[in-house]
Design an enzyme around this catalytic site. Structure first.
Site, PDB file in Angstrom:
ATOM      1  N   GLN A   1       0.838  -1.194   0.000  1.00 37.02           N
ATOM      2  CA  GLN A   1       0.000   0.000   0.000  1.00 37.02           C
ATOM      3  C   GLN A   1       0.874   1.246   0.000  1.00 37.02           C
ATOM      4  OE1 GLN A   1      -1.296   1.548   3.806  1.00 37.02           O
ATOM      5  NE2 GLN A   1      -3.399   1.143   3.224  1.00 37.02           N
TER       6      GLN A   1
ATOM      7  N   SER B   1       4.699  -1.666   4.093  1.00 33.51           N
ATOM      8  CA  SER B   1       4.924  -3.054   4.499  1.00 33.51           C
ATOM      9  C   SER B   1       5.012  -3.931   3.263  1.00 33.51           C
ATOM     10  CB  SER B   1       3.766  -3.577   5.363  1.00 33.51           C
ATOM     11  OG  SER B   1       3.442  -2.647   6.336  1.00 33.51           O
TER      12      SER B   1
ATOM     13  N   GLU C   1      -9.350  -1.562   6.793  1.00 35.98           N
ATOM     14  CA  GLU C   1      -8.139  -1.790   7.585  1.00 35.98           C
ATOM     15  C   GLU C   1      -8.409  -1.666   9.081  1.00 35.98           C
ATOM     16  OE1 GLU C   1      -3.524  -0.475   7.426  1.00 35.98           O
ATOM     17  OE2 GLU C   1      -4.910   1.180   7.634  1.00 35.98           O
TER      18      GLU C   1
END
Lengths: 362, 408
Positions: free
Chosen positions: B135, B170, B253
């Site tokens: 992301q 990440s 999320e």
């Protein structure tokens, strides 16, 4: 699957809330607390009895409503929210539950019938069982009780008192008996009535099943803890609502103080901790009603956790009000003190948590 | 109040239990790329993660409500079944389906807002674990104020040309693709100037630098873009609509950062640890101070778990209002988990400080790792302070902070 209060429970809860809003605004509460205004208090009591709060847990066959502890919990939230200057947990929750489990058939029918007619009203003194102090010592012998129970709750309209000895045996004493000395206790919370009672060779009716089983005292205390937690939760909700409302109105530096992050975050912290309290509370009441094996752990945690969160909210909500929060004028302290006394009733958090540990074999 | 799910779900639970028994001890021949997903290294059944994903989809245990033409199971969404699957998998230590930002965030976004070509092209391989996504949202100067991001995208000759930098990315080093927020309309207002682009990570001009976090893992990366050129059609939604597209995924999320069942498992491991450890010859569990603190945490965990049941119930019963109960989960869940892990370190004292492969280490050092990891989660996905702003403004209706400046 449905987790929450039912429509009936919410309806009952709202009725009690509305009754208190209409009949017990802050100046009535103040009069009852400061001036011992017995007429206002009795009007309130009569009114709330017509709503049926004394009969929630009494079986239908004895003239009661035959409802469950979740109902009582829902109602107790409203009583705390509205600072009801009335007995509830001891008289109308713990007493019928103790009788259900502890009485023989004859005792059961007699007491429950008289309670549903409002001829008998119980006060409860169980401290000897869950947290005896220097002041107390109470013993049963044959049909007599001797000694002292040092913190008796819901004495307001008591005709009888139910006491426990350290082994959890329960006895009922009529206040018409001889050999009873009643000492007025003054707590910070002047909206409720607490006594110390000294017995000298006083006649007692021991609930027969409690001679061989702790089921009655255990269940009564579990239920009492859940319902007191509900009262504190209601009081906390009232304090948070008032804090939010005040923060939107009060202006400093040309801004509502609620637009400052310092104030906003205090309110968010209160709300964030309060929301899971509803969940654990209803879950605990449900565990009690469905007699689950973890019901004691749930009751203990509901009481100790909600006591802690309520203490935090009673402090922070007062702080949001600034100096006004500290005044008698605003009356916020009635909620603060209610939460403070509830915290100690039927076991302070540390005592209750130790019971939670023991009851899961730790 | 009724906590039973009914006969249909009883049968389903049995089916899942049987499935778990069949695959107990499964282990993967390719390495785990999902952080903290646990290791399942002891067993006879061997397969790739991708094969495992396919088995789970076929059973309807994963990608349940995703249409079959895009590689999903094609069933009705059923949150009770999802919960039963998660619980049973956790109990029997069967590896859960792969998560990650592609599956949890991009797939729902494409289903809602993607073109037919994008759905066909990306969803199935993502579900199978063949495309890993990262992301590209945060930037060095755009954290809590994400919409002020400055990575630039210009449309030149039918291609987007991207320049700038992302951070806190990440799994960038394993990813084949990035979904990325880029400023494409420099003259529009802050929120209206952003587009949502899909960038292949092997495009020339992308440089990935690992960012080592406090656990000493490279959990994150910095990603630099120099004239990175991708086709014009790699956009989700229209030009300038990227902020709305991203908000569709951010809501996916926040819910996933704090799992009450995982928390309860950790609490039970903590109790086991306290029964084993001794201090001055006495079991830690019998020390009154530690006992009380343990019970205090247990009370909070039970309250949090009950709260998630209430939130679940509101999804099944439309008349329930749990707005605030849902809003607080990220804040309360991450803070509580951090407290729990930190307390476990305290009960071990000096032994609690051991790390990596030190002698005498307990539980593989997992308490220190999780203690730090959850501090990361307190900050990531909207810090606790941002959560408090959201709760107070949107939940409690408190007034907004006066705006000091406008524009990007």
């Amino acid at each position: 699957m449905y987790f929450g209060l039912s429509e009936d429970q919410i309806f009952f809860q709202d009725n009690v809330k509305k009754f208190l809003e209409d009949n017990a605004p802050i100046d009535v509460i103040r009069k009852i607390a400061n001036e011992d205004d017995k007429t206002s208090k009795e009007d309130l009591h009569k009114g709330i009895i017509t709503l049926g709060i004394n009969n929630i847990l009494i079986p239908e066959e004895n003239g009661g409503l035959g409802l469950d502890l979740l109902f009582a919990t829902a109602v107790s939230q409203s009583l705390g929210e509205g600072i009801a200057t009335l007995p509830f947990t001891g008289s109308y929750v713990m007493a019928p539950i103790a009788i259900k489990y502890g009485a023989n058939e004859e005792q059961r029918n007699f007491y429950l019938n008289e309670m549903s007619n409002n001829n008998i009203n119980f006060s409860i003194g169980f401290s000897e069982f869950f947290g005896s102090r220097n002041e107390s010592e109470l013993s049963f012998s044959k049909n007599k009780v001797n000694g002292k129970t040092f913190f008796v709750m819901d004495f307001d309209y008591a005709t009888h008192i139910m006491v426990s000895n350290k082994d959890g045996q329960l006895g009922i004493v009529s206040l018409e008996s001889t050999g009873i000395e009643i000492v007025d206790l003054i707590t910070v919370d002047k909206t409720r009535v607490f006594k110390e009672i000294i017995f000298k060779n006083t006649g007692v009716d021991i609930l027969e099943n409690t001679l061989s089983s702790k089921e009655a005292v255990d269940n009564a205390i579990d239920a009492g803890r859940i319902v007191i937690a509900a009262d504190s939760l209601g009081a906390s909700k009232a304090m948070l609502d008032k804090a939010i409302e005040y923060s939107k109105e009060r202006k400093q530096f040309n801004r509502a103080i609620g637009s400052f992050q310092a104030v906003k975050h205090m309110c968010a912290e209160m709300a964030a901790e309060l929301e899971p309290c509803y969940s654990i509370l209803w879950h605990a009441a449900h565990s009690f009603d469905s007699n689950e094996k973890n019901k004691k752990i749930m009751a203990c945690h509901a009481k100790s956790h909600i006591s802690d969160i309520s203490k935090m909210i009673s402090k922070k909500a007062t702080e949001v009000h600034g100096g006004m929060g500290f005044t008698d004028l605003l009356g916020l302290h009635y909620w603060f003190k209610r939460i403070g006394v509830n915290r100690q009733m039927l076991g302070s958090p540390e005592i209750v948590r130790e019971e939670a540990a023991k009851s899961q074999g730790l | 109040m009724d906590l039973n799910f009914g006969k249909k779900y009883k049968d389903f639970t049995k089916e899942v239990k049987d499935f778990c028994k069949k695959y107990k001890g499964i282990h993967f021949i390719d390495s785990s790329k999902v952080p903290l997903s646990g290791s399942f290294q002891s067993g006879e059944i061997k397969m790739t993660r991708s094969d495992w994903q396919k088995i789970l989809i076929e059973k309807g245990y994963f990608a349940r409500s995703i249409p079959s033409e895009y590689g999903g199971y094609g069933g009705e969404s059923d949150i009770i079944k999802s919960r039963i699957i998660a619980e049973e998998f956790a109990k029997s230590k069967i590896p859960p389906p792969m998560g990650g930002q592609g599956i949890d965030m991009l797939v729902p976004t494409l289903l809602e807002l993607g073109t037919e070509e994008q759905k066909q092209k990306y969803i199935k391989p993502t579900l199978h674990g063949e495309i890993i996504w990262c992301q590209g949202y945060s930037e060095p100067n755009a954290g809590s104020d994400l919409a002020s991001l400055q990575t630039k995208g210009e449309l030149i000759d039918g291609n987007w040309v991207i320049n700038g930098q992302k951070i806190w990315t990440s799994t960038a080093q394993y990813s084949q693709m990035m979904f990325c927020l880029v400023r494409t309309e420099p003259n529009a207002s802050k929120h209206a100037g952003i587009s949502y682009l899909l960038i292949p990570m092997d495009t020339p001009g992308i440089e990935i630098r690992p960012l080592v976090d406090m656990t000493l893992n490279a959990g994150f990366n910095e990603v630099f873009f120099t004239d990175v050129t991708i086709p014009e059609e790699n956009i989700v939604g229209k030009r300038g609509e990227g902020w709305a597209v991203a908000n569709a995924t951010l809501s996916h999320e926040r819910g996933s950062l704090s799992d009450p069942n995982a928390m309860m498992n950790r609490l039970n491991s903590l109790i086991d640890r306290m029964k084993k450890e001794t201090i001055n010859g006495e079991k830690v569990i019998n020390n009154p101070v530690y006992r009380d603190k343990l019970m205090k945490i247990q009370g909070k965990v039970i309250a949090f778990q009950s709260n998630s049941l209430r939130v679940l119930s509101a999804k099944l019963n439309k008349n329930q209002d749990v707005k605030i109960a849902g809003m607080i989960q990220k804040l309360v869940g991450t803070e509580l988990r951090h407290e729990l892990e930190g307390f476990a370190i305290d009960i071990m004292g000096e032994l609690g400080t051991l790390y990596e492969n030190s002698p005498n280490i307990r539980d593989g050092g997992s308490w220190q790792i999780a203690y730090m990891y959850f501090l990361g989660l307190i900050i990531g996905g909207g810090t606790s302070q941002i959560q408090k702003n959201i709760i107070s403004e949107r939940g409690l209706g408190m007034p907004k902070e006066p705006k000091v400046q406008q524009g990007a």
